[in-house]
Design a protein around this motif. Structure first.
Motif, mmCIF file in Angstrom:
data_model
loop_
_atom_site.group_PDB
_atom_site.id
_atom_site.type_symbol
_atom_site.label_atom_id
_atom_site.label_comp_id
_atom_site.label_asym_id
_atom_site.label_seq_id
_atom_site.Cartn_x
_atom_site.Cartn_y
_atom_site.Cartn_z
ATOM 1 N N GLU A 73 -18.586 1.645 17.303
ATOM 2 C CA GLU A 73 -19.611 1.878 18.314
ATOM 3 C C GLU A 73 -20.638 2.895 17.830
ATOM 4 O OE1 GLU A 73 -19.490 0.055 21.131
ATOM 5 O OE2 GLU A 73 -17.622 -0.824 20.410
ATOM 6 N N HIS A 74 -21.851 2.768 18.301
ATOM 7 C CA HIS A 74 -22.916 3.757 18.090
ATOM 8 C C HIS A 74 -23.183 4.061 16.616
ATOM 9 C CE1 HIS A 74 -22.982 4.415 22.414
ATOM 10 N NE2 HIS A 74 -21.674 4.410 22.351
ATOM 11 N N GLY A 75 -22.965 3.072 15.750
ATOM 12 C CA GLY A 75 -23.262 3.254 14.335
ATOM 13 C C GLY A 75 -22.214 4.030 13.571
ATOM 14 N N GLY A 76 -21.081 4.286 14.167
ATOM 15 C CA GLY A 76 -20.003 5.012 13.502
ATOM 16 C C GLY A 76 -18.672 4.354 13.802
ATOM 17 N N ARG A 77 -17.617 5.138 13.707
ATOM 18 C CA ARG A 77 -16.269 4.648 14.020
ATOM 19 C C ARG A 77 -15.646 5.560 15.070
ATOM 20 N NH1 ARG A 77 -12.987 4.627 8.762
ATOM 21 N NH2 ARG A 77 -14.114 6.558 8.411
ATOM 22 N N GLY A 78 -14.677 5.010 15.788
ATOM 23 C CA GLY A 78 -14.009 5.813 16.798
ATOM 24 C C GLY A 78 -12.653 5.254 17.169
ATOM 25 N N PHE A 79 -11.864 6.095 17.819
ATOM 26 C CA PHE A 79 -10.589 5.658 18.401
ATOM 27 C C PHE A 79 -10.206 6.613 19.514
ATOM 28 C CE2 PHE A 79 -8.981 8.503 15.057
ATOM 29 C CZ PHE A 79 -8.058 9.274 15.755
ATOM 30 N N TYR A 80 -9.226 6.178 20.313
ATOM 31 C CA TYR A 80 -8.697 6.940 21.438
ATOM 32 C C TYR A 80 -7.198 7.108 21.246
ATOM 33 C CZ TYR A 80 -13.118 5.523 23.500
ATOM 34 O OH TYR A 80 -14.443 5.321 23.730
ATOM 35 N N VAL A 81 -6.686 8.272 21.611
ATOM 36 C CA VAL A 81 -5.258 8.555 21.521
ATOM 37 C C VAL A 81 -4.917 9.514 22.654
ATOM 38 C CG1 VAL A 81 -5.567 10.497 19.898
ATOM 39 C CG2 VAL A 81 -3.385 9.251 19.930
ATOM 40 N N LYS A 82 -3.680 9.470 23.130
ATOM 41 C CA LYS A 82 -3.259 10.404 24.178
ATOM 42 C C LYS A 82 -2.538 11.586 23.552
ATOM 43 C CE LYS A 82 -3.098 7.554 28.212
ATOM 44 N NZ LYS A 82 -2.367 7.273 29.446
ATOM 45 N N ASP A 83 -2.797 12.767 24.091
ATOM 46 C CA ASP A 83 -2.086 13.957 23.624
ATOM 47 C C ASP A 83 -0.727 14.035 24.316
ATOM 48 O OD1 ASP A 83 -2.312 15.213 26.141
ATOM 49 O OD2 ASP A 83 -3.720 16.729 25.452
ATOM 50 N N PRO A 84 0.128 15.005 23.979
ATOM 51 C CA PRO A 84 1.462 15.070 24.572
ATOM 52 C C PRO A 84 1.481 15.213 26.100
ATOM 53 C CG PRO A 84 1.401 16.400 22.589
ATOM 54 C CD PRO A 84 -0.015 15.974 22.877
ATOM 55 N N ALA A 85 0.399 15.686 26.706
ATOM 56 C CA ALA A 85 0.332 15.818 28.164
ATOM 57 C C ALA A 85 -0.316 14.603 28.816
ATOM 58 C CB ALA A 85 -0.440 17.086 28.545
ATOM 59 N N GLY A 86 -0.782 13.641 28.021
ATOM 60 C CA GLY A 86 -1.389 12.441 28.562
ATOM 61 C C GLY A 86 -2.904 12.465 28.645
ATOM 62 N N HIS A 87 -3.530 13.532 28.135
ATOM 63 C CA HIS A 87 -4.990 13.586 28.110
ATOM 64 C C HIS A 87 -5.520 12.621 27.053
ATOM 65 C CE1 HIS A 87 -5.018 16.991 30.774
ATOM 66 N NE2 HIS A 87 -4.315 17.719 29.928
ATOM 67 N N ALA A 109 -2.143 25.737 28.490
ATOM 68 C CA ALA A 109 -1.295 26.425 29.462
ATOM 69 C C ALA A 109 -0.507 25.380 30.251
ATOM 70 C CB ALA A 109 -2.144 27.265 30.403
ATOM 71 N N GLU A 110 0.628 25.801 30.769
ATOM 72 C CA GLU A 110 1.514 24.917 31.535
ATOM 73 C C GLU A 110 1.341 25.214 33.020
ATOM 74 O OE1 GLU A 110 5.205 26.069 29.767
ATOM 75 O OE2 GLU A 110 4.575 25.355 27.798
ATOM 76 N N PRO A 111 0.522 24.411 33.718
ATOM 77 C CA PRO A 111 0.275 24.686 35.134
ATOM 78 C C PRO A 111 1.476 24.301 35.992
ATOM 79 C CG PRO A 111 -0.774 22.639 34.533
ATOM 80 C CD PRO A 111 -0.193 23.221 33.267
ATOM 81 N N PRO A 112 1.607 24.940 37.158
ATOM 82 C CA PRO A 112 2.724 24.622 38.056
ATOM 83 C C PRO A 112 2.421 23.420 38.957
ATOM 84 C CG PRO A 112 1.474 26.427 38.951
ATOM 85 C CD PRO A 112 0.836 26.079 37.624
ATOM 86 N N VAL A 113 1.474 22.587 38.556
ATOM 87 C CA VAL A 113 1.087 21.409 39.347
ATOM 88 C C VAL A 113 1.085 20.185 38.448
ATOM 89 C CG1 VAL A 113 -0.324 22.754 40.961
ATOM 90 C CG2 VAL A 113 -1.373 21.803 38.908
ATOM 91 N N GLU A 114 0.994 19.002 39.056
ATOM 92 C CA GLU A 114 0.916 17.765 38.292
ATOM 93 C C GLU A 114 -0.371 17.754 37.462
ATOM 94 O OE1 GLU A 114 0.553 12.967 39.015
ATOM 95 O OE2 GLU A 114 1.258 14.235 40.646
ATOM 96 N N ILE A 115 -0.251 17.340 36.223
ATOM 97 C CA ILE A 115 -1.398 17.321 35.318
ATOM 98 C C ILE A 115 -2.212 16.057 35.547
ATOM 99 C CG2 ILE A 115 -2.099 17.209 32.892
ATOM 100 C CD1 ILE A 115 0.421 18.878 32.245
ATOM 101 N N ALA A 127 -1.077 21.515 29.886
ATOM 102 C CA ALA A 127 -0.098 20.961 28.954
ATOM 103 C C ALA A 127 1.292 20.964 29.579
ATOM 104 C CB ALA A 127 -0.081 21.788 27.674
ATOM 105 N N LYS A 128 2.111 20.011 29.178
ATOM 106 C CA LYS A 128 3.521 20.016 29.569
ATOM 107 C C LYS A 128 4.267 21.054 28.748
ATOM 108 C CE LYS A 128 3.504 15.191 30.914
ATOM 109 N NZ LYS A 128 3.953 13.833 30.597
ATOM 110 N N ASP A 129 3.922 21.136 27.467
ATOM 111 C CA ASP A 129 4.467 22.128 26.539
ATOM 112 C C ASP A 129 3.270 22.660 25.751
ATOM 113 O OD1 ASP A 129 5.328 23.260 24.019
ATOM 114 O OD2 ASP A 129 7.283 22.290 24.298
ATOM 115 N N ARG A 130 2.857 23.872 26.049
ATOM 116 C CA ARG A 130 1.618 24.402 25.478
ATOM 117 C C ARG A 130 1.646 24.479 23.955
ATOM 118 N NH1 ARG A 130 2.134 30.714 27.378
ATOM 119 N NH2 ARG A 130 3.602 31.280 25.742
ATOM 120 N N ASP A 131 2.787 24.835 23.377
ATOM 121 C CA ASP A 131 2.885 24.931 21.919
ATOM 122 C C ASP A 131 2.821 23.553 21.266
ATOM 123 O OD1 ASP A 131 3.091 27.731 21.957
ATOM 124 O OD2 ASP A 131 5.258 27.621 22.268
#
Length: 124
Positions: free
Chosen positions: A100-114, A51-57, A12-16
């Motif tokens: 898809e697959h008989g249900g519903r879905g979506f995609y979103v990015k979290d604050p760190a870009g995941h 956690a906020e790693p000391p490397v590029e996420i 995370a960029k900001d874990r909280d």
């Protein structure tokens, strides 16, 4: 007996901020945090530690199975907060959900870009 998934650490960029985002999106509960981690707990006792790693996420993908009512609440929350989401992982269908697959879905990015995926039916 096969292994049971227990926990993972999500960069995370900001874990909280990330922990709060996940608590709202997937309706998880905050858990006791320690050291460099902000922790939340999912149903079934699975812990997500931020956690906020000391490397590029590097982007990761996390998919969560939710019921229809939870799905509707999540979409409403994202719309209310003006958070962009997509019907597809290529992020070409903004503001839409998929069936898809008989249900519903979506995609979103979290604050760190995941990439987060919420689905109402499993793929298998």
């Amino acid at each position: 007996m096969s292994a049971i998934f227990n926990h993972t650490i999500i960069a995370a960029k900001d874990r909280d901020e990330s922990a709060r985002f996940y608590c709202e999106l997937i309706e998880a509960e905050p858990a006791q945090s320690w050291g460099p981690f902000s922790n939340i707990i999912l149903d079934g006792g699975v812990m997500l530690q931020f956690a906020e790693p000391p490397v590029e996420i590097q982007m990761q993908h996390y998919a969560f199975l939710v019921d229809d009512a939870h799905f509707d609440r999540a979409v409403a929350r994202l719309n209310d907060q003006h958070v962009e989401y997509w019907a597809d992982p290529q992020m070409t269908r903004a503001g839409e959900t998929n069936t898809e697959h008989g249900g519903r879905g979506f995609y979103v990015k979290d604050p760190a870009g995941h990439g987060q995926e919420l689905i109402t039916q499993p793929y298998f």
